[in-house]
Design a protein around this motif. Structure first.
Motif, PDB file in Angstrom:
ATOM      1  N   ILE A  18      68.273 -29.091  37.163  1.00 59.71           N
ATOM      2  CA  ILE A  18      67.315 -27.983  37.095  1.00 59.71           C
ATOM      3  C   ILE A  18      65.960 -28.476  36.594  1.00 59.71           C
ATOM      4  N   PHE A  19      65.968 -29.317  35.551  1.00 58.48           N
ATOM      5  CA  PHE A  19      64.709 -29.835  35.018  1.00 58.48           C
ATOM      6  C   PHE A  19      63.990 -30.722  36.021  1.00 58.48           C
ATOM      7  N   LEU A  20      64.740 -31.480  36.816  1.00 64.15           N
ATOM      8  CA  LEU A  20      64.110 -32.324  37.828  1.00 64.15           C
ATOM      9  C   LEU A  20      63.413 -31.486  38.887  1.00 64.15           C
ATOM     10  N   PHE A  21      64.036 -30.393  39.302  1.00 61.35           N
ATOM     11  CA  PHE A  21      63.381 -29.520  40.267  1.00 61.35           C
ATOM     12  C   PHE A  21      62.186 -28.798  39.649  1.00 61.35           C
ATOM     13  N   LEU A  22      62.320 -28.356  38.405  1.00 60.56           N
ATOM     14  CA  LEU A  22      61.216 -27.659  37.747  1.00 60.56           C
ATOM     15  C   LEU A  22      60.059 -28.597  37.418  1.00 60.56           C
ATOM     16  N   SER A  23      60.335 -29.883  37.289  1.00 59.72           N
ATOM     17  CA  SER A  23      59.263 -30.824  36.968  1.00 59.72           C
ATOM     18  C   SER A  23      58.281 -30.974  38.120  1.00 59.72           C
ATOM     19  N   ASN A  24      58.680 -30.606  39.317  1.00 59.54           N
ATOM     20  CA  ASN A  24      57.747 -30.632  40.439  1.00 59.54           C
ATOM     21  C   ASN A  24      56.739 -29.499  40.367  1.00 59.54           C
ATOM     22  N   VAL A  25      57.062 -28.459  39.613  1.00 57.63           N
ATOM     23  CA  VAL A  25      56.171 -27.303  39.480  1.00 57.63           C
ATOM     24  C   VAL A  25      55.451 -27.316  38.129  1.00 57.63           C
ATOM     25  N   PHE A  26      56.184 -27.570  37.062  1.00 55.20           N
ATOM     26  CA  PHE A  26      55.631 -27.541  35.710  1.00 55.20           C
ATOM     27  C   PHE A  26      55.675 -28.939  35.106  1.00 55.20           C
ATOM     28  N   LEU A  27      54.539 -29.419  34.665  1.00 52.77           N
ATOM     29  CA  LEU A  27      54.448 -30.763  34.113  1.00 52.77           C
ATOM     30  C   LEU A  27      55.244 -30.913  32.824  1.00 52.77           C
ATOM     31  N   PHE A  28      55.431 -29.842  32.099  1.00 57.00           N
ATOM     32  CA  PHE A  28      56.138 -29.871  30.827  1.00 57.00           C
ATOM     33  C   PHE A  28      57.556 -30.437  30.954  1.00 57.00           C
ATOM     34  N   PHE A  29      58.233 -30.144  32.049  1.00 61.70           N
ATOM     35  CA  PHE A  29      59.618 -30.571  32.221  1.00 61.70           C
ATOM     36  C   PHE A  29      59.747 -32.078  32.422  1.00 61.70           C
ATOM     37  N   ASN A  30      58.669 -32.749  32.819  1.00 62.06           N
ATOM     38  CA  ASN A  30      58.705 -34.210  32.930  1.00 62.06           C
ATOM     39  C   ASN A  30      58.954 -34.858  31.583  1.00 62.06           C
ATOM     40  N   TYR A  31      58.506 -34.239  30.516  1.00 63.98           N
ATOM     41  CA  TYR A  31      58.684 -34.791  29.185  1.00 63.98           C
ATOM     42  C   TYR A  31      60.067 -34.506  28.607  1.00 63.98           C
ATOM     43  N   LEU A  32      60.760 -33.518  29.146  1.00 63.79           N
ATOM     44  CA  LEU A  32      62.089 -33.169  28.652  1.00 63.79           C
ATOM     45  C   LEU A  32      63.208 -33.962  29.322  1.00 63.79           C
ATOM     46  N   ILE A  33      62.942 -34.534  30.478  1.00 64.15           N
ATOM     47  CA  ILE A  33      63.969 -35.255  31.216  1.00 64.15           C
ATOM     48  C   ILE A  33      64.526 -36.434  30.423  1.00 64.15           C
ATOM     49  N   PRO A  34      63.690 -37.273  29.780  1.00 61.92           N
ATOM     50  CA  PRO A  34      64.281 -38.358  28.979  1.00 61.92           C
ATOM     51  C   PRO A  34      65.155 -37.862  27.829  1.00 61.92           C
ATOM     52  N   LEU A  35      64.833 -36.705  27.276  1.00 60.41           N
ATOM     53  CA  LEU A  35      65.674 -36.148  26.213  1.00 60.41           C
ATOM     54  C   LEU A  35      67.044 -35.738  26.739  1.00 60.41           C
ATOM     55  N   ILE A  36      67.074 -35.187  27.937  1.00 61.71           N
ATOM     56  CA  ILE A  36      68.349 -34.799  28.542  1.00 61.71           C
ATOM     57  C   ILE A  36      69.176 -36.049  28.850  1.00 61.71           C
ATOM     58  N   LEU A  37      68.506 -37.093  29.344  1.00 60.30           N
ATOM     59  CA  LEU A  37      69.231 -38.323  29.658  1.00 60.30           C
ATOM     60  C   LEU A  37      69.759 -39.007  28.399  1.00 60.30           C
TER      61      LEU A  37
END
Length: 85
Positions: A18-37
């Motif tokens: 979900i965060f990967l798809f949302l990162s294409n729309v909202f830049l904020f989610f790009n910063y949360l992806i490493p935390l999820i990983l």
């Protein structure tokens, strides 16, 4: 016990997708992806997630990065800022 671990892994996979798809729309989610990983490193015992065998962990990490590489939006990265540090 294995079902509980599988459920947590599936939940993290779902959130990551979900965060990967949302990162294409909202830049904020790009910063949360490493935390999820990195979430299993914070909440699990290191021996239970495979830190006993580094070869298997390296292979798993390499395969996982190849799978998720197409979802990373490279156009949002400003390479000139990295070069001109």
């Amino acid at each position: 016990m294995k079902d509980f671990i599988l459920n947590k892994a599936l939940f993290l996979y779902l959130v990551l997708t979900i965060f990967l798809f949302l990162s294409n729309v909202f830049l904020f989610f790009n910063y949360l992806i490493p935390l999820i990983l990195a979430a299993p490193l914070f909440f699990e015992d290191l021996k239970s997630i495979g830190f006993r065998n580094y070869k298997i962990g390296f292979i798993f990490g390499f395969i996982t990065s190849i799978v998720y590489l197409p979802f990373i939006n490279v156009s949002l990265l400003d390479v000139t800022k990295l070069i001109n540090l």
